[in-house]
Design a protein around this motif. Structure first.
Motif, PDB file in Angstrom:
ATOM      1  N   ASP A 244      16.973  -6.017  -6.769  1.00  0.00           N
ATOM      2  CA  ASP A 244      16.757  -4.613  -6.390  1.00  0.00           C
ATOM      3  C   ASP A 244      15.548  -4.035  -7.117  1.00  0.00           C
ATOM      4  N   ASP A 245      15.410  -4.357  -8.407  1.00  0.00           N
ATOM      5  CA  ASP A 245      14.261  -3.868  -9.175  1.00  0.00           C
ATOM      6  C   ASP A 245      12.954  -4.365  -8.570  1.00  0.00           C
ATOM      7  N   LEU A 246      12.930  -5.628  -8.205  1.00  0.00           N
ATOM      8  CA  LEU A 246      11.717  -6.196  -7.615  1.00  0.00           C
ATOM      9  C   LEU A 246      11.438  -5.596  -6.244  1.00  0.00           C
ATOM     10  N   ARG A 247      12.494  -5.380  -5.477  1.00  0.00           N
ATOM     11  CA  ARG A 247      12.325  -4.793  -4.145  1.00  0.00           C
ATOM     12  C   ARG A 247      11.769  -3.371  -4.241  1.00  0.00           C
ATOM     13  N   ARG A 248      12.308  -2.595  -5.182  1.00  0.00           N
ATOM     14  CA  ARG A 248      11.815  -1.226  -5.368  1.00  0.00           C
ATOM     15  C   ARG A 248      10.363  -1.224  -5.841  1.00  0.00           C
ATOM     16  N   SER A 249      10.050  -2.145  -6.741  1.00  0.00           N
ATOM     17  CA  SER A 249       8.674  -2.225  -7.239  1.00  0.00           C
ATOM     18  C   SER A 249       7.706  -2.537  -6.113  1.00  0.00           C
ATOM     19  N   PHE A 250       8.089  -3.473  -5.256  1.00  0.00           N
ATOM     20  CA  PHE A 250       7.204  -3.839  -4.151  1.00  0.00           C
ATOM     21  C   PHE A 250       7.047  -2.676  -3.179  1.00  0.00           C
ATOM     22  N   SER A 251       8.159  -2.009  -2.853  1.00  0.00           N
ATOM     23  CA  SER A 251       8.100  -0.883  -1.915  1.00  0.00           C
ATOM     24  C   SER A 251       7.216   0.237  -2.470  1.00  0.00           C
ATOM     25  N   LYS A 252       7.333   0.493  -3.767  1.00  0.00           N
ATOM     26  CA  LYS A 252       6.526   1.530  -4.404  1.00  0.00           C
ATOM     27  C   LYS A 252       5.044   1.176  -4.352  1.00  0.00           C
ATOM     28  N   LEU A 253       4.723  -0.076  -4.649  1.00  0.00           N
ATOM     29  CA  LEU A 253       3.326  -0.519  -4.614  1.00  0.00           C
ATOM     30  C   LEU A 253       2.768  -0.477  -3.194  1.00  0.00           C
ATOM     31  N   LEU A 254       3.577  -0.889  -2.234  1.00  0.00           N
ATOM     32  CA  LEU A 254       3.122  -0.882  -0.843  1.00  0.00           C
ATOM     33  C   LEU A 254       2.858   0.543  -0.369  1.00  0.00           C
ATOM     34  N   ALA A 255       3.757   1.470  -0.739  1.00  0.00           N
ATOM     35  CA  ALA A 255       3.560   2.874  -0.356  1.00  0.00           C
ATOM     36  C   ALA A 255       2.301   3.433  -1.015  1.00  0.00           C
ATOM     37  N   GLU A 256       2.089   3.079  -2.273  1.00  0.00           N
ATOM     38  CA  GLU A 256       0.896   3.543  -2.983  1.00  0.00           C
ATOM     39  C   GLU A 256      -0.367   2.970  -2.350  1.00  0.00           C
ATOM     40  N   TYR A 257      -0.293   1.713  -1.944  1.00  0.00           N
ATOM     41  CA  TYR A 257      -1.444   1.082  -1.286  1.00  0.00           C
ATOM     42  C   TYR A 257      -1.766   1.796   0.026  1.00  0.00           C
ATOM     43  N   ARG A 258      -0.739   2.121   0.792  1.00  0.00           N
ATOM     44  CA  ARG A 258      -0.955   2.803   2.070  1.00  0.00           C
ATOM     45  C   ARG A 258      -1.546   4.193   1.859  1.00  0.00           C
ATOM     46  N   ARG A 259      -1.062   4.905   0.838  1.00  0.00           N
ATOM     47  CA  ARG A 259      -1.628   6.226   0.541  1.00  0.00           C
ATOM     48  C   ARG A 259      -3.096   6.105   0.144  1.00  0.00           C
ATOM     49  N   HIS A 260      -3.370   5.077  -0.654  1.00  0.00           N
ATOM     50  CA  HIS A 260      -4.757   4.876  -1.080  1.00  0.00           C
ATOM     51  C   HIS A 260      -5.648   4.547   0.114  1.00  0.00           C
ATOM     52  N   GLU A 261      -5.166   3.713   1.009  1.00  0.00           N
ATOM     53  CA  GLU A 261      -5.952   3.345   2.186  1.00  0.00           C
ATOM     54  C   GLU A 261      -6.173   4.559   3.088  1.00  0.00           C
ATOM     55  N   ALA A 262      -5.139   5.418   3.194  1.00  0.00           N
ATOM     56  CA  ALA A 262      -5.293   6.638   3.995  1.00  0.00           C
ATOM     57  C   ALA A 262      -6.332   7.557   3.358  1.00  0.00           C
ATOM     58  N   TRP A 263      -6.275   7.677   2.033  1.00  0.00           N
ATOM     59  CA  TRP A 263      -7.256   8.501   1.313  1.00  0.00           C
ATOM     60  C   TRP A 263      -8.661   7.936   1.483  1.00  0.00           C
ATOM     61  N   ARG A 264      -8.795   6.613   1.358  1.00  0.00           N
ATOM     62  CA  ARG A 264     -10.108   5.984   1.476  1.00  0.00           C
ATOM     63  C   ARG A 264     -10.670   6.166   2.886  1.00  0.00           C
ATOM     64  N   SER A 265      -9.789   6.038   3.880  1.00  0.00           N
ATOM     65  CA  SER A 265     -10.233   6.220   5.266  1.00  0.00           C
ATOM     66  C   SER A 265     -10.705   7.648   5.496  1.00  0.00           C
ATOM     67  N   GLU A 266      -9.960   8.597   4.913  1.00  0.00           N
ATOM     68  CA  GLU A 266     -10.351  10.004   5.052  1.00  0.00           C
ATOM     69  C   GLU A 266     -11.685  10.264   4.363  1.00  0.00           C
ATOM     70  N   ARG A 267     -11.878   9.666   3.189  1.00  0.00           N
ATOM     71  CA  ARG A 267     -13.139   9.837   2.471  1.00  0.00           C
ATOM     72  C   ARG A 267     -14.308   9.282   3.278  1.00  0.00           C
ATOM     73  N   GLN A 268     -14.098   8.155   3.913  1.00  0.00           N
ATOM     74  CA  GLN A 268     -15.161   7.559   4.723  1.00  0.00           C
ATOM     75  C   GLN A 268     -15.534   8.466   5.890  1.00  0.00           C
ATOM     76  N   MET A 269     -14.511   9.049   6.505  1.00  0.00           N
ATOM     77  CA  MET A 269     -14.771   9.937   7.640  1.00  0.00           C
ATOM     78  C   MET A 269     -15.490  11.201   7.184  1.00  0.00           C
ATOM     79  N   LEU A 270     -15.127  11.687   5.979  1.00  0.00           N
ATOM     80  CA  LEU A 270     -15.827  12.846   5.428  1.00  0.00           C
ATOM     81  C   LEU A 270     -17.287  12.516   5.165  1.00  0.00           C
TER      82      LEU A 270
END
Length: 280
Positions: A244-270
């Motif tokens: 469970d600890d590993l699963r939560r860690s992976f889910s947290k990292l994946l969500a953070e990665y997606r947020r970062h990619e969304a931010w980066r995409s927005e920055r590129q468009m700006l």
């Protein structure tokens, strides 16, 4: 002064503690690659994540690496869990585990329970013929030389000679009874007389016949013991929490990665002037 080396835990409680420690250290170890693991294997594993996610900046690269590490630790946990479980399930039968059973409490069963599955119907049929041969040879008072002369045509003699003489090679055609010397230790040596050899073998074969006759019931009781061991392991080893600890860690990292990619995409468009920036 002599120092006694530790032989590890001897009690069942001590062994359980060691198993739990192995699982915990495998999951929560700070080192990414442990001494018994391969750095090259980890790099291949990491590269697969890079190929899948294709990180475009240092932050994304670090998040991808962190996800690879979490999955690497999960794979490690699965290996450790499998090893610990295998050792646990194949451990010698304990006296308390045989309490209340019909067969496992008997010493001759407890000491042989790990090979009872070898006593197939085919094996037992051939063992019956071998037993009759051994009884006849005992009555004939055969010498070692006479037994050797007959060994190429009578499987039990071939097998007994293999047990008595370490350098004696089994006749290749006897595939079934060749299991016998590997499975049952009769304690024969070159000092054992022919008659003693036959007497020991006859007694042992009769015992194996009895085991074979009750094979299914014995295996059913043994499987129940192994299932109880498995349930106790799952309740006490803490593997569910570790996974469970590993699963939560992976889910947290994946969500953070997606947020970062969304931010980066927005920055590129700006930067490209495709969207207007929010008013200050």
């Amino acid at each position: 002064m002599a120092i006694n080396k530790s032989t590890g835990p001897r009690t069942e409680k001590g062994k359980k503690v060691v198993s739990q420690n192995a699982l915990k250290s495998g999951v929560y170890a700070r080192d990414i690659v442990l001494p018994n693991e391969s750095l090259a294997d980890f790099e291949v594993h990491h590269q697969r994540f890079i190929n899948d996610f294709r990180p475009q900046d240092i932050v994304a690269s670090q998040l991808v690496r962190d996800m690879a590490v979490v999955v690497w630790k999960r794979m490690r946990l699965e290996r450790i869990e499998n090893k610990v479980l295998t050792e646990l399930l194949n451990a010698p039968l304990q006296e308390e585990e045989a309490v209340g059973t019909k067969y496992l409490w008997r010493n001759e069963v407890a000491s042989m329970v790990h090979i009872v599955h070898l006593l197939t119907d085919e094996y037992l049929a051939e063992l019956e013929g071998a037993l009759q041969n051994a009884i006849e040879f005992q009555e004939y008072q055969l010498s070692d030389e006479e037994i050797s002369a007959l060994a190429t045509t009578i499987p039990i003699l071939d097998t007994l000679l293999n047990l008595k003489y370490p350098d004696y090679e089994l006749t290749p055609s006897y595939q079934l009874l060749s299991v016998y010397p590997r499975s049952f230790n009769l304690g024969l040596s070159e000092n054992t007389s022919t008659q003693e050899m036959l007497e020991i073998a006859i007694k042992d074969m009769r015992q194996n016949q009895w085991l074979g006759a009750h094979r299914d019931a014995i295996l059913k009781e043994y499987e129940a013991v192994r299932n109880r061991r498995l349930m106790a392991f799952m309740e006490n080893a803490g593997t569910s929490r570790a996974f469970d600890d590993l699963r939560r860690s992976f889910s947290k990292l994946l969500a953070e990665y997606r947020r970062h990619e969304a931010w980066r995409s927005e920055r590129q468009m700006l930067d490209m002037g495709m969207i207007e920036s929010a008013p200050a």
